[in-house]
Write an enzyme that holds these catalytic residues in place. Structure first.
Site, PDB file in Angstrom:
ATOM      1  N   HIS A  63      68.946 -16.407 -23.764  1.00 54.19           N
ATOM      2  CA  HIS A  63      70.395 -16.577 -23.760  1.00 54.19           C
ATOM      3  C   HIS A  63      70.842 -17.310 -22.493  1.00 54.19           C
ATOM      4  O   HIS A  63      71.865 -18.003 -22.503  1.00 54.19           O
ATOM      5  CB  HIS A  63      71.107 -15.221 -23.801  1.00 54.19           C
TER       6      HIS A  63
ATOM      7  N   ASP B 290      67.650 -19.694 -33.759  1.00 54.06           N
ATOM      8  CA  ASP B 290      68.536 -18.830 -32.996  1.00 54.06           C
ATOM      9  C   ASP B 290      69.744 -19.680 -32.595  1.00 54.06           C
ATOM     10  O   ASP B 290      69.756 -20.911 -32.771  1.00 54.06           O
ATOM     11  CB  ASP B 290      67.802 -18.293 -31.766  1.00 54.06           C
TER      12      ASP B 290
END
Length: 498
Positions: free
Chosen positions: A191, A260
């Site tokens: 992230h 993702d």
């Protein structure tokens, strides 16, 4: 001089390109005009987040509106359990995270938890669940997998994946094993930055993904992780070798490979979301997720894909192939099926109670002062304010305590204040992933040094310093409730676990 205008793509190819996108958006009842336009042109899916959820009736209305615009639109959500989910206000079943289920190691129990989650999704009109996590938890320094994994043993993880996938499939909801080919060998959260797994090819965690494929999982999600043994430069999401040679060739997966989220910094900071979309599809991905609510980011990704088709840097055949897989997925799952009601009841709490370990705790305590130390909640979590303090107070209203979410500015002052507040009371000190956040260790040490009678609890992945602690193996609501019952003595007969 008349400006040059890019020629329009054939309508069918334009629609195929749109099928390769999954978009996030803002709002709970109204579908934004830009999203409507994307759906009308063939958008493959949307992903819901807490920002889209108010209550169950509202979610049903929203999914009905979306599906009314395009019946084969896939509607997905992250729904792992264990505190990672977005449907709390819509009445989502509470289940422990995967690590607790792996500790119990009862696949039938895992299937019951997955069934409860999938039945709820189907009742809301949600057709895809971006779960389960197939990663192995290898390293104590890993900041992102941890209790989201079923464990570190590939055989344990494989049997729980099979149970989860089969139960979800029975509800007519698409499951998605993630993050291929594994995020558990990293020490970085993708992230925030690009993650690297330096292991040799033979040491990588492919066995759980093989098991998921054999179980018929219809989707896999790629990891924004570089595996130098497979591709020296490109993260898996963008690697033709990882997706094409390894996943499609060696493992034989012919379902939908979804990326993702592209706005994660591992992709966005190095490539940009738009280039990431083009490169991922070119590498062999079938859908790319753009989860941010700002639709201009999704539109930029779409335009990059269309532009690459026009100039020939992205082949039409690759897009047709990807869109075909998405179309087959939608034909099977776009409208979820609920074959009767879930009989799960409070299976999640039952599972959490079976997982919790009392450690060296000999007897419960009443009227305790609880200090709950944990890192600032990750953006991927839908943290609703739950804590061990609130969980203990639910069992024992005479208890009190303090919640410390993130490193305090004055740690010594915190220790002094807790000791004053706990005077004359039993003291309970809880940490979460103390190996990653040393401040928790020295706060706990300061408290235990002054109060050696303190009850110690670990609510994250057990690690160094957690020997003898009460272990919940997660911070989902039912994990915390089960730990609270042990602390208070209401569930003190729970069998200790290694």
């Amino acid at each position: 001089m008349t400006p040059l205008v890019s020629p329009a793509l054939p309508a069918a190819l334009d629609e195929a390109a749109h099928r390769c996108l999954v978009a996030g958006f803002a709002g709970t009842t109204t579908v934004p005009d830009d999203l409507k336009a994307l759906i009308e042109r063939g958008l493959g899916g949307v992903i819901l987040f807490t920002r889209n959820i108010r209550d169950a009736d509202q979610v049903r209305e929203l999914t009905g509106t979306l599906r009314g615009l395009r019946p084969d639109l896939l509607i997905g959500i992250d729904n792992e359990g264990g505190g990672i989910g977005h449907l709390v206000t819509a009445g989502a079943p509470e289940v422990p995270g995967n690590f607790a289920l792996g500790v119990v190691d009862d696949p039938a129990l895992t299937a019951a938890c997955a069934d409860a989650l999938a039945a709820h999704l189907a009742s809301l009109g949600i057709s895809a669940s971006y779960a389960p996590v197939a990663d192995l938890q290898h390293r104590g320094e890993n900041p992102i997998v941890r209790t989201r994994a079923f464990g570190s043993d590939p055989e344990v993880v494989a049997r729980h994946l099979r149970a989860w996938i089969s139960a979800t499939e029975a509800r007519g909801v698409a499951s998605c094993a993630k993050h291929f080919p594994g995020h558990g060998g990293t020490v970085t959260d993708s992230h925030y930055e690009l993650a690297v797994d330096p292991r040799a090819a033979g040491e990588l965690d492919l066995a759980p993904f093989r098991a998921a494929i054999e179980a018929g999982v219809p989707m896999l999600m790629s990891a924004h992780v570089v595996f130098p043994a497979l591709d020296a430069e490109l993260p898996a999401t963008l690697s033709p070798y990882v997706i094409g040679e390894l996943l499609r060739g060696e493992l034989g997966f012919d379902g939908v490979l979804v990326s993702d989220a592209l706005e994660m910094k591992a992709i966005a900071d190095r490539y940009g979301e738009a280039a990431g979309a083009r490169l991922a599809l070119g590498a062999g991905a079938d859908q790319v997720i753009v989860a941010v609510p700002e639709l201009e980011t999704t539109l930029a990704c779409r335009d990059a894909v269309l532009g690459a088709l026009r100039e020939g840097s992205l082949s039409e055949g690759r897009v047709w192939e990807a869109a075909g897989r998405v179309r087959r997925l939608a034909e099977r799952y776009a409208v979820p099926v609920v074959p009767g009601e879930s009989g799960a009841g409070d299976v999640g709490l039952a599972a959490a109670r079976r997982a919790v370990s009392k450690g060296e705790l000999a007897a419960g305590v009443e009227g305790a002062y609880v200090v709950d130390l944990f890192p600032r909640p990750h953006p991927a979590l839908n943290w609703g304010g739950e804590s061990l303090v609130s969980a203990v107070r639910e069992v024992d209203p005479s208890a009190a305590g303090v919640v410390v979410a993130g490193e305090p500015e004055d740690g010594e002052g915190l220790v002094d204040e807790v000791l004053k507040s706990a005077a004359g009371r039993p003291l309970v000190v809880a940490t979460c992933d103390g190996e990653l956040y040393p401040w928790q260790g020295w706060v706990r040490e300061g408290l235990v040094a002054a109060r050696p009678d303190a009850v110690v609890v670990a609510t994250g992945l057990p690690g160094v310093g957690d020997e003898g602690a009460v272990l919940s193996y997660g911070r989902g609501r039912v994990n915390l409730r089960a730990a609270a019952e042990v602390v208070v003595g209401a569930q003190i007969d729970t069998a200790p676990r290694p």
